[in-house]
Design an enzyme around this catalytic site. Sequence first.
Site, mmCIF file in Angstrom:
data_model
loop_
_atom_site.group_PDB
_atom_site.id
_atom_site.type_symbol
_atom_site.label_atom_id
_atom_site.label_comp_id
_atom_site.label_asym_id
_atom_site.label_seq_id
_atom_site.Cartn_x
_atom_site.Cartn_y
_atom_site.Cartn_z
ATOM 1 N N PHE A 1 0.868 -1.177 0.000
ATOM 2 C CA PHE A 1 0.000 0.000 0.000
ATOM 3 C C PHE A 1 0.903 1.224 0.000
ATOM 4 O O PHE A 1 1.733 1.392 0.885
ATOM 5 C CB PHE A 1 -0.927 0.030 1.217
ATOM 6 C CG PHE A 1 -1.892 1.190 1.147
ATOM 7 C CD1 PHE A 1 -3.072 1.087 0.414
ATOM 8 C CD2 PHE A 1 -1.595 2.395 1.759
ATOM 9 C CE1 PHE A 1 -3.934 2.168 0.303
ATOM 10 C CE2 PHE A 1 -2.460 3.485 1.652
ATOM 11 C CZ PHE A 1 -3.632 3.369 0.926
ATOM 12 N N ASP B 1 9.381 2.591 1.444
ATOM 13 C CA ASP B 1 8.210 3.306 1.941
ATOM 14 C C ASP B 1 8.164 3.071 3.446
ATOM 15 O O ASP B 1 7.712 2.022 3.911
ATOM 16 C CB ASP B 1 6.944 2.777 1.243
ATOM 17 C CG ASP B 1 5.685 3.464 1.759
ATOM 18 O OD1 ASP B 1 5.743 4.081 2.843
ATOM 19 O OD2 ASP B 1 4.646 3.366 1.089
ATOM 20 N N LYS C 1 3.054 10.193 8.208
ATOM 21 C CA LYS C 1 2.451 9.721 9.458
ATOM 22 C C LYS C 1 3.158 10.250 10.710
ATOM 23 O O LYS C 1 2.961 11.389 11.089
ATOM 24 C CB LYS C 1 2.395 8.201 9.456
ATOM 25 C CG LYS C 1 1.366 7.654 8.446
ATOM 26 C CD LYS C 1 1.115 6.192 8.643
ATOM 27 C CE LYS C 1 0.159 5.599 7.627
ATOM 28 N NZ LYS C 1 -1.234 5.885 7.891
HETATM 29 C C1 LIG Z 1 3.041 2.290 3.825
HETATM 30 C C2 LIG Z 1 2.152 3.431 3.457
HETATM 31 N N1 LIG Z 1 2.446 4.169 2.386
HETATM 32 C C3 LIG Z 1 1.688 5.218 2.024
HETATM 33 C C4 LIG Z 1 0.553 5.564 2.726
HETATM 34 C C5 LIG Z 1 -0.278 6.742 2.301
HETATM 35 O O1 LIG Z 1 -0.135 7.774 3.239
HETATM 36 P P1 LIG Z 1 -1.201 8.955 3.297
HETATM 37 O O2 LIG Z 1 -2.493 8.380 3.762
HETATM 38 O O3 LIG Z 1 -0.609 9.947 4.263
HETATM 39 O O4 LIG Z 1 -1.300 9.520 1.920
HETATM 40 C C6 LIG Z 1 0.185 4.801 3.831
HETATM 41 C C7 LIG Z 1 -1.042 5.102 4.581
HETATM 42 O O5 LIG Z 1 -1.601 4.281 5.276
HETATM 43 C C8 LIG Z 1 1.012 3.715 4.221
HETATM 44 O O6 LIG Z 1 0.721 2.949 5.272
#
Ligand SMILES: Cc1ncc(COP(=O)(O)O)c(C=O)c1O
Length: 397
Positions: A138, A223, A252
């Site tokens: 994700f 990520d 986050k």
């Molecule tokens: C691993 C990861 N990447 C990207 C995102 C996307 O982040 P945002 O919701 O701040 O756009 C998330 C959100 O849950 C995530 O857990």
Amino acid sequence: MITSDIITDSQKYLMNTYSRQPIVLVKGRGTKVYDSDGREYLDFVAGVATMNLGHCHPRVVVALQKQAQRLMHVSNHYHNEPQINLAKMLARHSFADKSFFCNSGTEAIEAAIKLARRYSREVLRQDRYEIITMRGSFHGRTMGALAATAQEKFHTSFEPLVPGFTYVPFNDSSAVERAITDRTCAVLVEPVQGEGGVIVPSDGYLKALREICDRSNILLILDEIQSGMGRTGKLFAYEHTEITPDVTALAKGLGAGMAIGALLATDKAAQAFTPGSHGSTFGGNPLACAAAIASLETLLEDNIIIQAVEDLSRHFLRGLDDLRKKYGFVKDVRGKGLLIGMELDFEGKDIVTACIKEGFLINCTVGNVLRFMPPLIITEEEIDQLISALDGIFAKR
Ligand SMILES: Cc1ncc(COP(=O)(O)O)c(C=O)c1O
């Protein structure tokens, strides 16, 4: 306003993008949040792995108050000190030399995709643009990050997707090796898959990816939006390994509740961006950066917070594993640091609802994996309270 009216207005005035629980949260302190009817909850969601220092950490609140009185926003056509100071701190405490700031995780991923493509074209002078990502990943909801996210359920009805992404199974480095073509410019991977069901890859996986990227002269992008900022027991999850990435996306926990995302990169990778190649109006604004600095300072100076994560994790996993042994429907318990999953052999949403009734906020991902990602300041006693509530809920099934 009474709670039911607020919820009715929410349904009337907000777009229907979330299945929200029927509570209205009005206040947070440390590991606890409070609803509009005055009920207290122990928060094992923490804004989805965001409130790593807990709610309304006093140091972050004071930093925000001070900065709000001084300067909240200026264009990136000018310099501002909090942004530079934050970049300096991130450079001092990570593999990275340089940062680009944005406002969310998905934007950090967009920046990573653009950096990787541009690095190939402008630095290596090769026409490479494909990025390999992992099944179950994700990476966000905007069109580039969505295409990077290798879960079809998020793609439905949004096609055509941005081209140039190749999906391979997670935790399988030879699949990555096989997927590399002369068009590949990067590999993008979460050190622990969060939304994908809390999947921890085997030791050596990231190292193998590092070696593959080095051999093929392509970028390794991590990520760490969910796994970063102390969540796994190190400031960044890659620190559990012997490798460093070329590029890392953060968000986050970085802002302790303020919206901020960041792309960290080595000088080598970062040189691909030149004035005008990327940008963000709000990215790196003084207010969000002041919160991130206060948060990072607290995490680093009060090293005890991150150091405690491993013990808390062990305690938590042990408690959940006792439940696994007791209840046959618990298929697995796994995690890294305070990013923990419990896989059930049925849909977990009723358990989430039952937990709310007992005064605990928990999350469920991929339908049947209960996910726990409390503030890092959670105590063993608070973890025990949740375990005992889960025991009571499970016993009634
Ligand atoms: C691993 C990861 N990447 C990207 C995102 C996307 O982040 P945002 O919701 O701040 O756009 C998330 C959100 O849950 C995530 O857990």
